[in-house]
Write an enzyme that holds these catalytic residues in place. Structure first.
Site, PDB file in Angstrom:
ATOM      1  N   GLY A  47       0.874  -1.181   0.000  1.00 36.13           N
ATOM      2  CA  GLY A  47       0.000   0.000   0.000  1.00 36.13           C
ATOM      3  C   GLY A  47       0.898   1.214   0.000  1.00 36.13           C
ATOM      4  N   SER A  49       3.213   3.198   2.609  1.00 35.98           N
ATOM      5  CA  SER A  49       3.714   3.053   3.982  1.00 35.98           C
ATOM      6  C   SER A  49       3.447   4.298   4.833  1.00 35.98           C
ATOM      7  CB  SER A  49       5.204   2.717   3.980  1.00 35.98           C
ATOM      8  OG  SER A  49       5.923   3.679   3.242  1.00 35.98           O
ATOM      9  N   CYS A  79       6.183  -5.307   0.535  1.00 38.90           N
ATOM     10  CA  CYS A  79       6.332  -3.973  -0.050  1.00 38.90           C
ATOM     11  C   CYS A  79       6.198  -2.869   1.011  1.00 38.90           C
ATOM     12  CB  CYS A  79       5.344  -3.824  -1.202  1.00 38.90           C
ATOM     13  SG  CYS A  79       5.886  -2.611  -2.397  1.00 38.90           S
ATOM     14  N   ARG A 106      12.910   3.410  -0.324  1.00 42.89           N
ATOM     15  CA  ARG A 106      11.524   3.465  -0.844  1.00 42.89           C
ATOM     16  C   ARG A 106      11.540   3.809  -2.330  1.00 42.89           C
ATOM     17  NH1 ARG A 106       7.954   7.595   1.609  1.00 42.89           N
ATOM     18  NH2 ARG A 106       6.345   6.444   0.513  1.00 42.89           N
ATOM     19  N   ILE A 133       5.526  -3.182  -7.424  1.00 42.07           N
ATOM     20  CA  ILE A 133       4.753  -1.948  -7.637  1.00 42.07           C
ATOM     21  C   ILE A 133       5.380  -0.848  -6.784  1.00 42.07           C
ATOM     22  CG2 ILE A 133       2.491  -0.846  -7.490  1.00 42.07           C
ATOM     23  CD1 ILE A 133       1.239  -3.657  -7.613  1.00 42.07           C
ATOM     24  N   HIS A 169       5.087  -8.595  -4.517  1.00 40.82           N
ATOM     25  CA  HIS A 169       3.737  -8.941  -4.042  1.00 40.82           C
ATOM     26  C   HIS A 169       3.368 -10.364  -4.455  1.00 40.82           C
ATOM     27  CE1 HIS A 169       2.409  -4.823  -2.952  1.00 40.82           C
ATOM     28  NE2 HIS A 169       3.222  -4.450  -3.903  1.00 40.82           N
ATOM     29  N   GLU A 171       1.050 -12.023  -3.306  1.00 36.21           N
ATOM     30  CA  GLU A 171      -0.430 -12.101  -3.243  1.00 36.21           C
ATOM     31  C   GLU A 171      -1.080 -11.628  -4.547  1.00 36.21           C
ATOM     32  OE1 GLU A 171       1.398  -9.807  -1.967  1.00 36.21           O
ATOM     33  OE2 GLU A 171       0.409  -7.869  -2.054  1.00 36.21           O
TER      34      GLU A 171
HETATM   35  N1  GLN Z   1       5.919   2.937  -2.585  1.00 34.44           N
HETATM   36  C1  GLN Z   1       5.137   2.476  -1.497  1.00 34.44           C
HETATM   37  C2  GLN Z   1       5.666   3.046  -0.180  1.00 34.44           C
HETATM   38  O1  GLN Z   1       6.685   3.644  -0.140  1.00 34.44           O
HETATM   39  C3  GLN Z   1       5.108   0.961  -1.429  1.00 34.44           C
HETATM   40  C4  GLN Z   1       4.376   0.427  -2.618  1.00 34.44           C
HETATM   41  C5  GLN Z   1       3.685  -0.883  -2.407  1.00 34.44           C
HETATM   42  O2  GLN Z   1       3.448  -1.320  -1.282  1.00 34.44           O
HETATM   43  N2  GLN Z   1       3.267  -1.477  -3.490  1.00 34.44           N
HETATM   44  O3  GLN Z   1       5.018   2.878   0.797  1.00 34.44           O
END
Ligand code: GLN
Length: 203
Positions: A47, A49, A79, A106, A133, A169, A171
């Site tokens: 998601g 962070s 992630c 990140r 992602i 991921h 999932e």
């Molecule tokens: N770029 C997101 C972050 O820094 C992480 C992306 C992801 O969880 N797919 O939180």
């Protein structure tokens, strides 16, 4: 065996579906009262962070989760989940649930073109599909942390004690093996604390 899935933001539904496919009981964690249920393992999904971190504070989930993790609860972070569990985040003084001795970068593949799919070898499992992602990767880690997978020379999966993290991921693929790997960690912990516990048939 029952797994709690942090469900404040991001891809928690997909993790719950993976667990369902593995016939493992799970429940969503959105506030501290949800921690009343007994849980044998915890998943922190992907998601954003910074958003999940803010919501962890606002919902007062941060402290009780920290206590559970420090107490040895097996945790799998994907992630953003990896970022939340990192002891250090490059170029940032923030940490959230620091519990694995890694420094993460990140958006390490760039913000716009940072999403891609590949395959890579995962220690003890073999070649698995990997969806990234806007993913982080690990830029340095303490001696006790074990590298589980690398892509393009970068560490993208690691574990230490009760913590497992992946930049990608699992999932979002149909491949259940990385989740099974985590569930085996949960099973191991369960049989340590309760030696008579029956083994979960993970194939
Ligand atoms: N770029 C997101 C972050 O820094 C992480 C992306 C992801 O969880 N797919 O939180």
């Amino acid at each position: 065996m029952r797994i709690g899935v942090l469900s404040l933001q991001g891809g928690f539904v997909e993790h719950i579906s993976m667990l369902k496919a593995l016939h493992v009981d799970s429940f969503e964690i959105r506030n501290p009262s949800h921690l009343d249920k007994e849980m044998d393992g915890l998943i922190l999904p992907g998601g954003e962070s910074t958003v999940i971190g803010r919501l962890l504070n606002e919902t007062s989930l941060l402290d009780p989760l920290e206590t559970l993790i420090k107490g040895g609860l097996p945790v799998f972070g994907t992630c953003a989940g990896m970022i939340l569990l990192a002891n250090s985040i490059e170029n940032s003084s923030s940490t959230y649930l620091p519990s694995i001795g890694v420094t993460v970068r990140r958006n390490a593949y760039g913000r716009q073109l940072g999403s891609f799919h590949t395959e890579g070898n995962f220690s003890g499992i073999g070649v698995v599909p990997m969806t990234f992602i806007r993913a982080p990767y690990i830029v340095c880690m303490d001696e006790e942390v074990r590298t589980l997978a690398m892509v393009g020379g970068n560490i993208i999966a690691a574990e230490s004690h009760n913590i497992l993290v992946t930049s990608f991921h699992p999932e979002l693929t149909a491949d259940l093996r990385v989740h099974k790997y985590f569930l085996r960690k949960v099973q191991k912990q369960l049989s340590l604390s309760c030696p008579g516990q029956q083994n979960y048939p993970l194939g």
